[in-house]
Write a protein that holds these residues in place. Structure first.
Motif, PDB file in Angstrom:
ATOM      1  N   GLU A  87      45.141  17.402 -31.004  1.00  0.00           N
ATOM      2  CA  GLU A  87      44.479  17.182 -29.628  1.00  0.00           C
ATOM      3  C   GLU A  87      45.561  17.336 -28.527  1.00  0.00           C
ATOM      4  OE1 GLU A  87      41.222  13.921 -29.605  1.00  0.00           O
ATOM      5  OE2 GLU A  87      41.729  13.932 -31.354  1.00  0.00           O
ATOM      6  N   ILE A  88      46.729  16.924 -28.891  1.00  0.00           N
ATOM      7  CA  ILE A  88      47.930  17.351 -27.729  1.00  0.00           C
ATOM      8  C   ILE A  88      47.952  18.616 -27.498  1.00  0.00           C
ATOM      9  CG2 ILE A  88      50.360  17.115 -27.531  1.00  0.00           C
ATOM     10  CD1 ILE A  88      50.365  14.713 -29.230  1.00  0.00           C
ATOM     11  N   TRP A  89      47.643  19.560 -28.323  1.00  0.00           N
ATOM     12  CA  TRP A  89      47.959  20.879 -28.152  1.00  0.00           C
ATOM     13  C   TRP A  89      46.462  21.570 -27.722  1.00  0.00           C
ATOM     14  CZ3 TRP A  89      52.480  23.422 -28.691  1.00  0.00           C
ATOM     15  CH2 TRP A  89      53.361  22.710 -29.117  1.00  0.00           C
ATOM     16  N   THR A  90      45.414  21.075 -28.331  1.00  0.00           N
ATOM     17  CA  THR A  90      44.154  21.856 -27.748  1.00  0.00           C
ATOM     18  C   THR A  90      42.984  21.049 -27.185  1.00  0.00           C
ATOM     19  OG1 THR A  90      43.403  21.379 -30.201  1.00  0.00           O
ATOM     20  CG2 THR A  90      44.526  23.284 -29.491  1.00  0.00           C
ATOM     21  N   GLY A  91      43.534  19.882 -26.944  1.00  0.00           N
ATOM     22  CA  GLY A  91      42.176  19.032 -26.254  1.00  0.00           C
ATOM     23  C   GLY A  91      41.549  18.050 -27.236  1.00  0.00           C
ATOM     24  N   ARG A  92      40.838  17.087 -26.394  1.00  0.00           N
ATOM     25  CA  ARG A  92      40.330  16.139 -27.089  1.00  0.00           C
ATOM     26  C   ARG A  92      39.123  16.664 -27.698  1.00  0.00           C
ATOM     27  NH1 ARG A  92      41.914  13.570 -22.210  1.00  0.00           N
ATOM     28  NH2 ARG A  92      43.301  11.938 -22.477  1.00  0.00           N
ATOM     29  N   ARG A  93      38.520  15.766 -29.094  1.00  0.00           N
ATOM     30  CA  ARG A  93      37.673  16.176 -29.832  1.00  0.00           C
ATOM     31  C   ARG A  93      36.695  15.114 -29.990  1.00  0.00           C
ATOM     32  NH1 ARG A  93      40.524  18.492 -35.297  1.00  0.00           N
ATOM     33  NH2 ARG A  93      41.779  20.442 -34.371  1.00  0.00           N
ATOM     34  N   ALA A  94      35.336  15.222 -30.176  1.00  0.00           N
ATOM     35  CA  ALA A  94      34.257  14.274 -30.288  1.00  0.00           C
ATOM     36  C   ALA A  94      34.404  13.406 -31.500  1.00  0.00           C
ATOM     37  CB  ALA A  94      32.807  14.838 -30.125  1.00  0.00           C
ATOM     38  N   GLY A  95      34.635  14.204 -32.729  1.00  0.00           N
ATOM     39  CA  GLY A  95      35.071  13.682 -33.893  1.00  0.00           C
ATOM     40  C   GLY A  95      33.706  13.014 -34.331  1.00  0.00           C
ATOM     41  N   VAL A  96      33.845  12.386 -35.573  1.00  0.00           N
ATOM     42  CA  VAL A  96      32.743  11.944 -36.212  1.00  0.00           C
ATOM     43  C   VAL A  96      31.953  11.087 -35.479  1.00  0.00           C
ATOM     44  CG1 VAL A  96      31.831  10.684 -38.301  1.00  0.00           C
ATOM     45  CG2 VAL A  96      33.512  12.489 -38.627  1.00  0.00           C
ATOM     46  N   GLU A  97      32.546   9.860 -34.851  1.00  0.00           N
ATOM     47  CA  GLU A  97      32.082   8.894 -34.548  1.00  0.00           C
ATOM     48  C   GLU A  97      31.352   9.315 -32.733  1.00  0.00           C
ATOM     49  OE1 GLU A  97      31.375   5.855 -35.159  1.00  0.00           O
ATOM     50  OE2 GLU A  97      32.360   6.450 -36.826  1.00  0.00           O
ATOM     51  N   GLY A  98      32.159  10.324 -32.090  1.00  0.00           N
ATOM     52  CA  GLY A  98      31.575  10.772 -30.931  1.00  0.00           C
ATOM     53  C   GLY A  98      30.307  11.821 -31.152  1.00  0.00           C
ATOM     54  N   ALA A  99      30.202  12.187 -32.442  1.00  0.00           N
ATOM     55  CA  ALA A  99      29.271  13.270 -32.615  1.00  0.00           C
ATOM     56  C   ALA A  99      27.919  12.276 -32.655  1.00  0.00           C
ATOM     57  CB  ALA A  99      29.182  14.046 -34.006  1.00  0.00           C
ATOM     58  N   LYS A 100      27.941  11.070 -33.225  1.00  0.00           N
ATOM     59  CA  LYS A 100      26.862  10.122 -33.469  1.00  0.00           C
ATOM     60  C   LYS A 100      26.638   9.392 -32.129  1.00  0.00           C
ATOM     61  CE  LYS A 100      28.831   8.164 -37.129  1.00  0.00           C
ATOM     62  NZ  LYS A 100      28.818   7.279 -38.313  1.00  0.00           N
ATOM     63  N   GLU A 101      27.670   8.951 -31.308  1.00  0.00           N
ATOM     64  CA  GLU A 101      27.508   8.111 -30.156  1.00  0.00           C
ATOM     65  C   GLU A 101      27.041   8.902 -29.115  1.00  0.00           C
ATOM     66  OE1 GLU A 101      31.246   5.968 -29.781  1.00  0.00           O
ATOM     67  OE2 GLU A 101      31.046   4.892 -31.782  1.00  0.00           O
ATOM     68  N   LEU A 102      27.596  10.120 -29.042  1.00  0.00           N
ATOM     69  CA  LEU A 102      27.505  11.086 -27.929  1.00  0.00           C
ATOM     70  C   LEU A 102      26.411  12.022 -27.986  1.00  0.00           C
ATOM     71  CD1 LEU A 102      31.309  11.486 -26.794  1.00  0.00           C
ATOM     72  CD2 LEU A 102      29.468   9.878 -25.897  1.00  0.00           C
ATOM     73  N   TYR A 103      26.418  12.581 -29.026  1.00  0.00           N
ATOM     74  CA  TYR A 103      25.565  13.715 -29.326  1.00  0.00           C
ATOM     75  C   TYR A 103      24.253  13.704 -30.077  1.00  0.00           C
ATOM     76  CZ  TYR A 103      29.315  15.926 -27.082  1.00  0.00           C
ATOM     77  OH  TYR A 103      30.255  16.664 -26.269  1.00  0.00           O
ATOM     78  N   GLY A 104      23.929  12.272 -30.419  1.00  0.00           N
ATOM     79  CA  GLY A 104      22.627  11.987 -31.178  1.00  0.00           C
ATOM     80  C   GLY A 104      22.617  12.224 -32.706  1.00  0.00           C
ATOM     81  N   ALA A 105      23.554  12.412 -33.302  1.00  0.00           N
ATOM     82  CA  ALA A 105      23.574  12.732 -34.760  1.00  0.00           C
ATOM     83  C   ALA A 105      23.227  11.263 -35.420  1.00  0.00           C
ATOM     84  CB  ALA A 105      24.980  13.119 -35.199  1.00  0.00           C
ATOM     85  N   ASP A 106      22.338  11.300 -36.412  1.00  0.00           N
ATOM     86  CA  ASP A 106      22.077  10.286 -37.291  1.00  0.00           C
ATOM     87  C   ASP A 106      23.164   9.940 -38.022  1.00  0.00           C
ATOM     88  OD1 ASP A 106      19.186   9.791 -36.363  1.00  0.00           O
ATOM     89  OD2 ASP A 106      18.898  12.011 -37.212  1.00  0.00           O
TER      90      ASP A 106
END
Length: 439
Positions: A87-106
């Motif tokens: 992430e230092i080189w290419t930017g922040r990622r949503a990751g597994v937790e972000g996929a659920k908390e931000l993007y609505g994944a079950d």
């Protein structure tokens, strides 16, 4: 990139409803991958439009799995894991937790878990919804899943009985735009208006096509756009008769026309506008006559856009008007009906008048329904783009028109009462156009 969770929750619900209406199943939507341009340098990443529309996650790799069966609805996302070093080189990622908390994944998993977990997600589904033929690596991955499930039939595993194109669901949903989509298309239109006027001002004798292109694409980004929604066309002189010409090093010359086909992209949605302007600031009399013909029939075609009509009907009207004009100018001989019947007009007008517009410049959605032209409904967005292109070697044409191409294109929204021209802010009336081009 803005993200409205309510918009995407509504879209997910519509996808699940369509899956259930078709008997249930599992839809797999791969994210776009990153592609090398040269060496270790990658092309600018652009998310797959279907994945973007359904999920809203602007990251490469992984996939979304929509599962609807037995009354259960489940969205599973496979995403790149959080990785402090990368992430230092290419930017922040949503990751597994972000996929659920931000993007609505079950449920969410890392990309590395995809091959192990996909078979269990697909197993037992009556239909696998997936776009075969668009990504060889993904075709091979899902083929392996199906082969493995069939090989395990003796253990009670069951592969899907059918594989269907996910576009049959998603592309119908994408065809009619919602309020949030129209807001983005309007913003893209605003960016595009500024860019075309920049091209008209900059496109003076002595400038090169590539320099005009730079002015256009700077304008796209200056007000928050992501750049061009498709390859920018800047076609000077005889190049204006080449439909998909790309801006090159041709020098703009006094007395020539310059045809610009360019659309700015804003949050995955693109405008698509063509204008043709005089390099000198004023059309010659012959160019003016040809331009006036194209403009008049383009404006009539826009007014013909309304619920219930079809793109074929609009195109047929344009063909008749163009043929009448070409006969009137002496470029075609004989009766209008004869020249339409034998398609002689195609020497000067060889493309269609319209296509769908949205996340893709040639956007998704069927043009025929049950074998018949599709009636327009409110919320559809389409182009109106007639053109007249006189070949450089056309000995039947006046010398001053040889090698002159004119195209005028706007983006039109179908409304309950008719239509709205989303790109009316781009000058096209003769006086307005020449006023912007004043030298």
């Amino acid at each position: 990139m803005t993200f409205d969770p309510n918009v995407y929750a509504t879209r997910r619900a519509r996808i699940f409803e369509e899956l259930e209406r078709r008997g249930g199943g599992v839809m797999v939507l791969p994210a776009a991958g990153e592609k090398l341009r040269n060496g270790e340098n990658e092309y600018l990443f652009r998310q797959d439009s279907d994945h973007a529309w359904a999920v809203g996650l602007d990251e490469p790799d992984g996939c979304a799995v929509f599962a609807a069966r037995g009354g259960e609805r489940r969205l599973v996302l496979f995403v790149r894991p959080r990785d402090r070093e990368k992430e230092i080189w290419t930017g922040r990622r949503a990751g597994v937790e972000g996929a659920k908390e931000l993007y609505g994944a079950d449920e969410a998993f890392t990309v590395s878990e995809m091959d192990d977990l996909l078979p269990a997600l697909v197993e037992g589904a009556p239909t696998l919804w997936y776009r075969l033929g668009f990504d060889a690596a993904w075709d091979a991955r899902l083929t392996r899943v199906l082969v493995a499930l069939r090989a395990a039939a003796r253990t009670g595993k069951r592969a899907p009985e059918a594989v269907a194109d996910s576009g049959r669901i998603l592309h119908e949903l994408r065809l009619v735009k919602g309020p949030d989509e129209l807001a983005k298309l309007r913003r893209a239109a605003d960016l595009t208006a500024e860019a075309h006027m920049a091209a008209m001002r900059d496109g003076q004798p002595g400038r090169r096509e590539s320099q005009v292109q730079a002015e256009i694409e700077y304008a796209f980004r200056r007000r928050g756009g992501t750049g061009p929604g498709y390859s920018t066309i800047v076609a000077a002189g005889v190049n204006s008769t080449i439909l998909h010409y790309r801006a090159g090093d041709t020098v703009l010359r006094d007395g020539d026309v310059c045809l610009v086909d360019a659309g700015g992209e804003y949050e995955w949605y693109t405008a698509d506008v063509s204008r043709t302007f005089p390099v000198s600031g004023e059309f010659t009399p012959a160019q003016r006559e040809l331009y006036a013909l194209c403009l008049a029939l383009q404006k009539d075609a826009i007014l013909a856009v309304r619920p219930g009509t079809t793109l074929d009907a609009i195109h047929d009207g344009v063909v008749r008007r163009i043929t009448e004009g070409l006969v009137g100018l002496g470029l075609l001989k004989g009766s209008v009906d004869e020249r339409i019947a034998d398609k002689s007009y195609r020497k000067y007008y060889m493309h269609r008048t319209s296509h769908w517009l949205g996340m893709d410049v040639h956007d998704v959605g069927d043009y025929l329904v049950d074998g018949k032209p599709r009636p327009l409904v409110p919320g559809m967005v389409l182009t109106i783009e007639p053109g007249i292109y006189v070949p450089e070697d056309d000995q039947d044409a006046p010398a001053e028109l040889r090698g002159v191409g004119i195209r005028i294109e706007d983006d039109v929204l179908v409304t309950e009462g008719g239509q709205v021209n989303l790109t009316e802010g781009v000058p096209k009336e003769l006086a307005d156009l020449e006023a912007v081009c004043v030298r």
